[in-house]
Design a protein around this motif. Sequence first.
Motif, PDB file in Angstrom:
ATOM      1  N   LYS A   1       0.460  -1.220  -0.233  1.00  0.00           N
ATOM      2  CA  LYS A   1      -0.232  -0.046   0.252  1.00  0.00           C
ATOM      3  C   LYS A   1       1.016   1.485  -0.520  1.00  0.00           C
ATOM      4  O   LYS A   1       2.069   1.309   0.738  1.00  0.00           O
ATOM      5  CB  LYS A   1      -1.008  -0.216   0.936  1.00  0.00           C
ATOM      6  CG  LYS A   1      -1.957   1.218   0.929  1.00  0.00           C
ATOM      7  CD  LYS A   1      -3.205   1.186   1.875  1.00  0.00           C
ATOM      8  CE  LYS A   1      -3.930   2.688   1.974  1.00  0.00           C
ATOM      9  NZ  LYS A   1      -5.303   2.050   3.046  1.00  0.00           N
ATOM     10  N   HIS A   2       0.601   1.548  -0.935  1.00  0.00           N
ATOM     11  CA  HIS A   2       1.479   3.534  -0.990  1.00  0.00           C
ATOM     12  C   HIS A   2       0.726   5.053  -1.090  1.00  0.00           C
ATOM     13  O   HIS A   2      -0.576   4.825  -1.941  1.00  0.00           O
ATOM     14  CB  HIS A   2       1.962   3.366  -2.619  1.00  0.00           C
ATOM     15  CG  HIS A   2       2.803   4.415  -2.605  1.00  0.00           C
ATOM     16  ND1 HIS A   2       4.496   4.244  -3.869  1.00  0.00           N
ATOM     17  CD2 HIS A   2       2.662   5.932  -1.638  1.00  0.00           C
ATOM     18  CE1 HIS A   2       4.905   5.511  -3.754  1.00  0.00           C
ATOM     19  NE2 HIS A   2       4.175   6.453  -2.303  1.00  0.00           N
ATOM     20  N   THR A   3       0.309   5.082  -0.126  1.00  0.00           N
ATOM     21  CA  THR A   3      -0.315   6.534  -0.138  1.00  0.00           C
ATOM     22  C   THR A   3       0.611   8.164  -0.481  1.00  0.00           C
ATOM     23  O   THR A   3       1.816   7.844   0.653  1.00  0.00           O
ATOM     24  CB  THR A   3      -1.030   6.583   1.170  1.00  0.00           C
ATOM     25  OG1 THR A   3      -0.636   6.517   1.821  1.00  0.00           O
ATOM     26  CG2 THR A   3      -2.284   5.526   0.535  1.00  0.00           C
ATOM     27  N   GLU A   4      -0.024   8.557  -0.758  1.00  0.00           N
ATOM     28  CA  GLU A   4       0.838  10.508  -0.928  1.00  0.00           C
ATOM     29  C   GLU A   4       0.026  11.710  -1.120  1.00  0.00           C
ATOM     30  O   GLU A   4      -0.798  11.168  -0.949  1.00  0.00           O
ATOM     31  CB  GLU A   4       1.719  10.455  -2.293  1.00  0.00           C
ATOM     32  CG  GLU A   4       2.821   9.676  -2.391  1.00  0.00           C
ATOM     33  CD  GLU A   4       3.453   9.786  -4.079  1.00  0.00           C
ATOM     34  OE1 GLU A   4       3.126  11.304  -4.728  1.00  0.00           O
ATOM     35  OE2 GLU A   4       3.989   9.518  -4.412  1.00  0.00           O
ATOM     36  N   ALA A   5       0.379  12.200   0.143  1.00  0.00           N
ATOM     37  CA  ALA A   5       0.119  13.447   0.807  1.00  0.00           C
ATOM     38  C   ALA A   5      -2.121  12.723   1.182  1.00  0.00           C
ATOM     39  O   ALA A   5      -2.851  13.247   0.647  1.00  0.00           O
ATOM     40  CB  ALA A   5      -0.673  14.284  -0.571  1.00  0.00           C
ATOM     41  N   GLY A   6      -1.392  11.604   1.926  1.00  0.00           N
ATOM     42  CA  GLY A   6      -3.301  11.212   1.806  1.00  0.00           C
ATOM     43  C   GLY A   6      -4.462  10.294   0.557  1.00  0.00           C
ATOM     44  O   GLY A   6      -5.878   9.977   1.395  1.00  0.00           O
ATOM     45  N   LYS A   7      -3.700  10.589  -0.141  1.00  0.00           N
ATOM     46  CA  LYS A   7      -4.411   9.702  -1.626  1.00  0.00           C
ATOM     47  C   LYS A   7      -3.765   8.626  -1.819  1.00  0.00           C
ATOM     48  O   LYS A   7      -2.417   8.014  -1.387  1.00  0.00           O
ATOM     49  CB  LYS A   7      -4.121  10.755  -2.514  1.00  0.00           C
ATOM     50  CG  LYS A   7      -5.123  11.563  -2.318  1.00  0.00           C
ATOM     51  CD  LYS A   7      -5.188  12.849  -3.582  1.00  0.00           C
ATOM     52  CE  LYS A   7      -5.447  14.014  -3.299  1.00  0.00           C
ATOM     53  NZ  LYS A   7      -5.268  15.588  -3.814  1.00  0.00           N
ATOM     54  N   THR A   8      -4.114   7.451  -2.401  1.00  0.00           N
ATOM     55  CA  THR A   8      -4.017   6.081  -2.687  1.00  0.00           C
ATOM     56  C   THR A   8      -3.625   5.848  -3.574  1.00  0.00           C
ATOM     57  O   THR A   8      -3.682   6.634  -5.022  1.00  0.00           O
ATOM     58  CB  THR A   8      -5.301   4.842  -2.438  1.00  0.00           C
ATOM     59  OG1 THR A   8      -5.480   5.101  -1.055  1.00  0.00           O
ATOM     60  CG2 THR A   8      -4.471   3.480  -3.326  1.00  0.00           C
ATOM     61  N   ARG A   9      -2.018   5.774  -4.112  1.00  0.00           N
ATOM     62  CA  ARG A   9      -1.297   5.655  -5.142  1.00  0.00           C
ATOM     63  C   ARG A   9      -1.585   3.530  -5.853  1.00  0.00           C
ATOM     64  O   ARG A   9      -1.455   3.664  -7.045  1.00  0.00           O
ATOM     65  CB  ARG A   9       0.494   5.616  -5.025  1.00  0.00           C
ATOM     66  CG  ARG A   9       0.829   6.020  -6.576  1.00  0.00           C
ATOM     67  CD  ARG A   9       2.163   6.541  -6.073  1.00  0.00           C
ATOM     68  NE  ARG A   9       2.952   6.618  -7.433  1.00  0.00           N
ATOM     69  CZ  ARG A   9       3.569   7.237  -7.486  1.00  0.00           C
ATOM     70  NH1 ARG A   9       4.738   6.949  -6.403  1.00  0.00           N
ATOM     71  NH2 ARG A   9       4.769   7.001  -8.746  1.00  0.00           N
ATOM     72  N   TYR A  10      -1.265   3.169  -4.586  1.00  0.00           N
ATOM     73  CA  TYR A  10      -1.424   1.632  -5.189  1.00  0.00           C
ATOM     74  C   TYR A  10      -2.044   0.915  -3.716  1.00  0.00           C
ATOM     75  O   TYR A  10      -1.021   1.646  -2.817  1.00  0.00           O
ATOM     76  CB  TYR A  10      -0.081   1.655  -5.134  1.00  0.00           C
ATOM     77  CG  TYR A  10       0.691   1.484  -6.138  1.00  0.00           C
ATOM     78  CD1 TYR A  10      -0.028   0.883  -7.137  1.00  0.00           C
ATOM     79  CD2 TYR A  10       2.199   2.490  -6.062  1.00  0.00           C
ATOM     80  CE1 TYR A  10       0.807   1.206  -9.134  1.00  0.00           C
ATOM     81  CE2 TYR A  10       2.466   2.885  -7.910  1.00  0.00           C
ATOM     82  CZ  TYR A  10       2.625   2.269  -8.580  1.00  0.00           C
ATOM     83  OH  TYR A  10       3.080   2.737 -10.129  1.00  0.00           O
ATOM     84  N   ASN A  11      -3.093   0.254  -3.788  1.00  0.00           N
ATOM     85  CA  ASN A  11      -3.127  -0.790  -2.749  1.00  0.00           C
ATOM     86  C   ASN A  11      -3.336  -2.259  -3.525  1.00  0.00           C
ATOM     87  O   ASN A  11      -3.938  -2.709  -4.192  1.00  0.00           O
ATOM     88  CB  ASN A  11      -4.628  -0.211  -2.095  1.00  0.00           C
ATOM     89  CG  ASN A  11      -4.824  -1.120  -0.632  1.00  0.00           C
ATOM     90  OD1 ASN A  11      -4.312  -2.314  -1.110  1.00  0.00           O
ATOM     91  ND2 ASN A  11      -5.945  -1.248  -0.857  1.00  0.00           N
ATOM     92  N   ILE A  12      -2.401  -2.880  -2.706  1.00  0.00           N
ATOM     93  CA  ILE A  12      -2.103  -3.900  -3.924  1.00  0.00           C
ATOM     94  C   ILE A  12      -2.036  -5.261  -2.989  1.00  0.00           C
ATOM     95  O   ILE A  12      -1.959  -4.925  -2.019  1.00  0.00           O
ATOM     96  CB  ILE A  12      -1.026  -3.734  -5.101  1.00  0.00           C
ATOM     97  CG1 ILE A  12      -1.447  -3.342  -5.759  1.00  0.00           C
ATOM     98  CG2 ILE A  12      -0.915  -5.734  -5.769  1.00  0.00           C
ATOM     99  CD1 ILE A  12      -0.567  -2.925  -7.051  1.00  0.00           C
TER     100      ILE A  12
END
Length: 168
Positions: free
Chosen positions: A132-143
């Motif tokens: 799971k990768h988030t930037e500034a609270g937004k999901t970039r990846y959730n795998i």
Amino acid sequence: MAGQRKLVMQEVVIEGQKFFGELEEHTPPVVEKKTEDAKGGRFASSKIIIGVTVGNATIKLKGATVDALQVYGAEEGERVQMDVKSSYQDEDGNKFAEHCSYTGDIIKIDDGSRSTQSVPETTIELAPRIYKHTEAGKTRYNINLDTQVIDLGQGDIMAEHRSNLGRA
């Protein structure tokens, strides 16, 4: 519009143990869409997405002892939970957080070369099962490779397919 950003501070947490001053470098996994040519009676073929691959993640620690790493599960072949938290600032002074969370298997630990008057380095390579990768609270990846949740930043593309099989 935000300007260029710089990394200001970061830490890694392995199985609950923080390595704040030791984290030298972090490389998130490359997520790639796999495609295949589809011609189907047409003169010109098109590409269709047939899957997603998740590469390996690496972290480089400076000065971490083998005892500390082993106590917290960082051994080759072991499944670990690891979080890398970072704080960035752009040219306009905007600050934001980045968070990469992994559950995966350690496939390689490289202690690198040792020389006098230098701090020893340890590189850990991890094959994520959950990323799971988030930037500034937004999901970039959730795998999640085990449950087949695949969100590439625009929603779970597998939700309906899992539902078609009676899976949540």
